[in-house]
Design an enzyme around this catalytic site. Structure first.
Site, PDB file in Angstrom:
ATOM      1  N   ASP C 166       0.859  -1.184   0.000  1.00 36.57           N
ATOM      2  CA  ASP C 166       0.000   0.000   0.000  1.00 36.57           C
ATOM      3  C   ASP C 166       0.897   1.237   0.000  1.00 36.57           C
ATOM      4  O   ASP C 166       1.441   1.621   1.028  1.00 36.57           O
ATOM      5  CB  ASP C 166      -0.919   0.000   1.232  1.00 36.57           C
ATOM      6  CG  ASP C 166      -1.995  -1.089   1.161  1.00 36.57           C
ATOM      7  OD1 ASP C 166      -1.773  -2.126   0.494  1.00 36.57           O
ATOM      8  OD2 ASP C 166      -3.062  -0.883   1.766  1.00 36.57           O
ATOM      9  N   LYS C 229      -6.793   3.424  -3.701  1.00 42.49           N
ATOM     10  CA  LYS C 229      -7.189   3.445  -2.289  1.00 42.49           C
ATOM     11  C   LYS C 229      -7.353   4.888  -1.856  1.00 42.49           C
ATOM     12  O   LYS C 229      -6.558   5.751  -2.237  1.00 42.49           O
ATOM     13  CB  LYS C 229      -6.109   2.723  -1.471  1.00 42.49           C
ATOM     14  CG  LYS C 229      -6.307   2.730   0.026  1.00 42.49           C
ATOM     15  CD  LYS C 229      -5.232   1.859   0.725  1.00 42.49           C
ATOM     16  CE  LYS C 229      -5.246   2.056   2.232  1.00 42.49           C
ATOM     17  NZ  LYS C 229      -4.154   1.323   2.921  1.00 42.49           N
ATOM     18  N   LYS C 265     -10.128   0.399  -2.733  1.00 45.15           N
ATOM     19  CA  LYS C 265     -10.074   0.210  -1.289  1.00 45.15           C
ATOM     20  C   LYS C 265     -10.338   1.516  -0.548  1.00 45.15           C
ATOM     21  O   LYS C 265      -9.465   2.378  -0.503  1.00 45.15           O
ATOM     22  CB  LYS C 265      -8.699  -0.351  -0.884  1.00 45.15           C
ATOM     23  CG  LYS C 265      -8.552  -0.528   0.641  1.00 45.15           C
ATOM     24  CD  LYS C 265      -7.195  -1.136   1.011  1.00 45.15           C
ATOM     25  CE  LYS C 265      -6.995  -1.136   2.521  1.00 45.15           C
ATOM     26  NZ  LYS C 265      -5.648  -1.623   2.910  1.00 45.15           N
TER      27      LYS C 265
END
Lengths: 328, 492, 329
Positions: C166, C229, C265
């Site tokens: 991430d 995300k 996400k």
């Protein structure tokens, strides 16, 4: 004005009519042939031009004593149609002009009228059988009415429009807009002050007008066309027809490209008939309103302005800055 | 029942609102002078749930004699009602607003049953707007001298303190039964008028329920009278010589009839009629939001909305992209049980309306427009019509000119802003329009040139009690809502 | 019922590092800018209204049971604290594998999400369970470090066994309009990630406008993101229904245009089952059913899991659960 009454009157025409007893009628000078005056051919005012009636017909207009004053065009349905075409054509430009510009144009009408005050005093006096002083008061009031409405052009939107505080993230604004082409039946009795009182509010807000002059007293209205033509009023913004009110009004009331009708000059029966015809395309109808005791002399309200205004309400999304982390 | 199931297994289970929250009596009378009474001739009619064709109740059917009785009751009530201090009238209206809020769940269910529209619309749109409308106009009742009317002091007009007109005869449609009642009754009462209101024959129940709200609010008898019935009752009300004010929302054809009826009388008239709203999408539009706005514009309340965006005008350069997105979006619409909280598209209000929509859609096809609907299973009972798009539509097509009043969108294209404006305005109607563009100057310029009473830019079908609503041209005259909405009920 | 582990049938993400599916768009800063600024604008009011409207969907009974398990399976159970220890991470891993100690039918979460130095501990804790280990990297959360440092961070996590990375984008560069710099950094991180799937965090709360979020979404996808995300969870505003809806529109449109599917996400601020279900409705009705799978949609969350479990218990037993019947971690 009142100190020179001998200059008013239409020497030639009254002589022709064989009646010389009106006050102010100049007498023939002994020993010399009196000068023959030049008659005026009264014409319609349509699309900024001065056509004769398509009908090729005229009718006699007399003063309050029955004395012949002039011939007026007897407008036909086709004149009404042409006037609507002219008014529609002028609508885009006039409604799109800035309110300030329209105000200046209306003020210019007052200026031009002031310069031709004597002519209108004479015509109003002859038509309505008023004294010079009375007629002068009417014309002065009419000039002042143009000034009054000239000042309204850029204020009415602030008075009748505005922001609406809707319960949501929207900018919301109501503004008045002109209805479109308005057929105006000018008052029958008040040939000039009444006429101005119904035309000025219609065009102040950006409408264009097809006006039917007072049937019996059409001459001041036809002369007003000459003033408008020299006052920066674009051609077609005001169109003036003379003739039989009921005959001209019927096709206008039924016309699908007329947006509104002012029935000031209609009697009860005609008003009802026209209102029924106007329902065909749901024209805005201003029914005949009671006239103030002074015969249109009272300062108007805004109802003649608002009668021919639509309210347009525009919504636009806004968005709250940062309220949910992101925005517009 | 959803259309064309998304590829996923995430099928929402039924989520019905309970219909037990509202008691529907087997029969209702007319509400006149504070009492429920039978019609003079004893006639009744049945009101059905359009989603199921189930008979909901039997309702007394007003005739001319009943209308007369109601007008007399309203006239009697007028003297004392109009003499009340505005602040007291205001409190009655505030009470009504609050009671509507308290009972909004009952009313939402009732409205959904009788009208066929989805519960999420009655719950989230109709009822909140009804309460807000009463609350808004309540506040005006003691402030009328500040509303900017009554400037004219001559000729017997009201002067500084504008006066009510008297008895208002109000005829409302079936598409937003209670909201239209609120739009009519709230300003009328705030300004001191009394009311005789005729609800539509297919949707009388919420108005009759409202009579009970009036009772709870302690409203003096005769101030509000409700006379359910058919067109003849409406005609009798409009023509009644003791009615001072006529307000009508409905079709343009009936509006014209009413205008003829009141011609030559003293009756003040406001009309809120049909439309053929243009929803204009420019190539710089926020496309995802435009798609939502288009859907909302034509499928809100099954398109049975006078201000529906029934003509989509899309700039040719984004036509394909937009239509693909629109079609994809339509496949997610959920049609079915109006009481299900997840239903997006409910039932058409009546068999008659369904027949009209069907006929016009067939006409569109016959005239060569291309018809498209998402795969869609319609319930076997009730009145249903699948969301429908027509592409390849031109100004000459019937579906581009006539008000369909159903979930049918006609798609037209344009190349330039001038062309968009010309096409948008090329209709005898002038109620609503939408503009989608991220360019402010374009939005404002186009909004200026549209001949429509309500212009939504980058949104659609938004309503608010403070915001004047009403049409240009054959869409009617006068405005409802906001300060403007007071004028129709005042002697100014 | 969703499986707890990402479906093996999912094709590996197409290797796109360094090669844009839209050709010349990424050739220069100016072409990239022209492309991103040419995307349709976003009307904030309309976007938020749509998100709110979808939030009124009523998810009951069988649909709710399905959605709760799906949501549990989509959780990236996260701990990103300065105080994290291997012990803490082990506890988290145990919970990811057996979310409900009283009900072994509860699905596992998708992953645990930790800092790079905790990856090894996390791998150990979830070994054999199918639960993945995601590691934040690239000088998370601010991302204010030299590229070399960021890449070292990534390589470190991958070397420790991270299945997913991430990363955070350089918001400063993005807001300054240096899109190519942001793009190239993502490309470099993608390369450094190797087989690990790359989630690109935009920190939407700092991008501030929806137009920026749309541009960032496309920028990230062009650069090879496997997931886009919303947030780090470390700023004031994190995932919202509206910004997630917008990103779902972006992945939907990107697949339509390129054929490449990218996951989404939302992270931070999603604490209740009710909220999670609203996000699943957004997925269902925006991107569609293809995204209703933990290979394509995740929740970055920690406390959310307990609420999902309590709701799950309520649905199973008919009575409301309480915090003593789920585990603290």
């Amino acid at each position: 004005m009142s100190d020179k009454p001998e200059k008013t009157g239409k020497t030639g025409k009254t002589a022709k009519a064989g009646k010389g007893e009106r006050p102010g009628e100049p007498e023939g000078t002994a020993g010399a042939a009196p000068r023959l005056s030049v008659f005026k051919t009264y014409k319609l005012y349509v699309g900024g031009k001065f056509p004769r009636s398509e009908s090729g017909r005229v009718y006699e207009v007399t003063d309050s004593q029955g004395t012949w004053l002039a011939n007026a065009p007897l407008s036909s349905r086709k004149d009404a149609r042409d006037a609507v075409v002219a008014a529609r054509k002028a609508f885009g430009g006039w409604s799109g002009a800035t309110a300030y510009n329209r105000g200046q144009v209306l003020y210019r009408v007052a200026e031009m009228l002031e310069g031709r005050r004597e002519q209108f005093v004479r015509e109003v006096a002859e038509a309505e059988g008023l004294s010079q002083a009375e007629a002068a008061a009417q014309v002065d009031a009419a000039v002042d009415r143009w000034v009054w409405y000239a000042g309204w052009t850029d204020k009415i939107a602030q008075v009748v429009g505005g922001a609406n505080p809707v319960a949501g993230p929207y900018f919301n604004l109501s503004t008045p807009e002109p209805t479109g082409v308005v057929a105006v039946l000018a008052p029958q009795e008040s040939s000039f002050l009444g006429l101005v009182s119904v035309i000025a509010p219609v065009i102040a807000t950006g409408n264009t007008a097809v006006v039917i002059a007072s049937e019996r007293f059409p001459l001041p209205a036809l002369s007003l066309g000459e003033v408008l033509a020299t006052s920066d009023v674009p051609g077609g913004v005001v169109n003036i027809l003379s003739g039989r009110t009921a005959e001209i009004a019927a096709p206008l009331a039924a016309h699908q490209d007329v947006n509104a009708i002012d029935l000031a000059g209609a009697d009860e029966a005609l008003a009802k008939e026209l209102e029924i015809a106007a329902a065909d395309n749901l024209k805005r109808v201003l029914r005949p309103q009671p006239v103030d005791d002074g015969g249109w002399s009272a300062t108007p309200g805004t109802e003649r302005l608002t009668a021919f205004l639509e309210t347009k309400t525009v919504w636009h999304t806004t968005g709250a800055l940062g309220a949910s982390g992101s925005s517009y | 029942m959803s259309m064309e199931k998304p590829a996923s297994a995430f099928e929402y289970a039924p989520a019905p609102e309970s219909r037990a929250v509202v008691d529907i009596a087997p029969s209702y009378g007319l509400f006149i002078d504070g009492e429920f009474t039978e019609a003079a001739d004893g006639r009744v009619f049945k009101t059905v749930a359009p989603a199921t064709e189930e008979v909901l109740s039997e309702v007394a059917q007003a005739g001319e004699a009943d209308v007369d009785r109601a007008v007399r009751a309203a006239r009697r009530a007028f003297a004392s009602w109009s003499a009340l201090p505005g602040s007291e009238r205001a409190k009655y209206l505030f009470r009504i607003a609050r009671i509507v809020q308290e009972r909004s769940r009952e009313l939402a269910v009732l409205e959904t049953l009788d009208n066929g529209k989805p519960i999420k619309e009655t719950r989230d749109s109709d009822l909140p707007l009804v309460a807000a409308h009463f609350f808004y106009y309540a506040g005006w009742a003691d402030k009328l001298e500040h509303a900017g009317f009554g400037r004219r002091t001559t000729n017997g007009h009201s002067g500084a303190s504008p006066r009510p007109l008297g008895v208002a005869g109000q005829v409302i449609p079936w598409n937003f039964p209670l909201l239209m009642l609120a739009w009519k009754i709230a300003p009328a009462l705030a300004t001191g008028n009394t009311v005789v209101l005729k609800p539509a024959e297919t949707t009388p129940l919420s108005a009759l329920f409202f009579a009970d709200v009036c009772r709870q609010a302690g409203l003096p008898k005769g101030v509000v009278n409700i006379v359910p019935g058919y067109g003849d009752a409406g005609a009798a009300l409009v023509a009644h010589p003791d009615v001072d004010k006529v307000a009508f929302t409905g079709s343009t054809a009936v509006g014209k009839e009413i205008a003829r009826t009141v011609a030559g009388t003293r009756k003040k008239l406001t009309l809120e009629l049909g439309g053929k709203g243009a929803n204009i999408v420019f190539d710089d539009a926020p496309l995802d939001q435009a798609v939502e706005g288009i859907v909302n514009g034509i499928f809100f309340n099954q398109g049975q909305v006078c201000c529906a965006g029934s003509r989509l005008l899309v700039q040719e350069s984004v036509q394909d992209e937009l239509l693909d997105a629109l079609k994809r979006r339509l496949t997610t619409l959920r049609l079915g049980d109006p009481l299900d909280k997840n239903t997006d598209i409910g039932a058409i209000n009546s068999a008659e309306q369904l027949a009209r929509i069907t006929a016009l859609a067939e006409r569109g096809e016959a005239e060569g427009a291309e018809r498209w609907s998402p795969a869609c299973e319609l319930p076997s009972t009730g009145y249903w019509f699948a969301p429908t798009l027509f592409t390849g539509v031109t100004q000459a097509h019937t579906v581009a000119r006539e008000e369909i009043f159903g979930p049918v969108l006609s798609v037209l294209t344009f190349r330039t802003p001038d062309e968009a404006v010309a096409k948008a305005n090329n209709t005898p109607y002038g109620l609503s329009a939408g503009i989608w563009s991220e360019k402010g100057s374009r939005v404002l310029a186009v909004a200026n040139r549209l001949r429509a009473g309500v212009v939504w830019s980058n949104t659609f079908n938004k309503f608010d009690p403070t915001s004047p609503f009403g049409g240009y041209k054959e869409s009617g005259s006068g405005r409802e809502g906001g300060r403007h909405g007071l004028e129709a009920y005042l002697d100014v | 019922m969703p499986t707890s582990a990402p479906n093996a049938a999912h094709p590996p993400t197409a290797p796109r590092a360094g090669g844009s599916p839209l050709g010349d768009v990424t050739a220069s800063d100016s072409s990239l800018r022209r492309f991103l600024h040419g995307l349709p604008g976003v009307d904030a009011v309309g976007l938020e209204a749509r998100a709110a409207a979808l939030g009124t969907r009523s998810i009951k009974t069988t649909a709710k049971a399905y959605a709760l398990d799906l949501a549990i399976s989509m959780v990236d159970l996260t701990t990103l604290e300065g105080a994290d220890t291997p012990g803490k991470v082990r506890a988290l891993g145990a919970k990811a594998v057996h979310p409900d100690p009283t009900d072994r039918t509860a699905p596992t979460t998708a992953a645990v999400c930790v800092y790079p130095d905790m990856v090894a501990a996390a791998k150990e804790a979830v070994a054999g369970s199918g639960v993945l280990v995601a590691s934040v990297a690239t000088a998370f959360p601010a991302g204010r470090a030299a590229l070399g440092v960021k890449l070292a961070d990534v390589r470190d996590a991958v070397a420790a066994g991270a299945d997913e990375i991430d990363m955070v984008i350089d918001r400063g560069a993005f807001l300054a309009g240096r899109y190519l710099k942001v793009y190239e950094e993502i490309v470099a991180v993608k390369e450094a990630s190797g087989a690990a799937r790359l989630k690109v965090i935009f920190e939407t709360g700092e991008l501030s406008t929806y137009d920026n979020i749309r541009r960032a979404s496309w920028l990230g996808m062009l650069a090879g993101a496997d997931f886009i995300k919303t947030s780090t969870g470390k700023v004031g505003v994190n995932a919202t229904p509206a910004n997630t809806l917008l990103m779902l529109e972006a992945v939907r449109d990107f697949r339509a245009q390129t054929g490449v599917q990218v996951g989404v996400k939302p992270a931070g601020g999603i604490r209740t089952a009710k909220d999670a279900l609203k996000f699943l409705v957004l997925v269902n009705e925006t991107a569609g059913g293809d995204w209703l799978d933990n290979h394509w949609f995740r929740f970055g969350a920690s406390s959310l899991l307990n609420d999902l479990l309590m709701q799950r218990q309520k649905l199973a037993t008919g009575r409301y659960s309480g915090p003593d019947y789920v585990t603290v971690d």
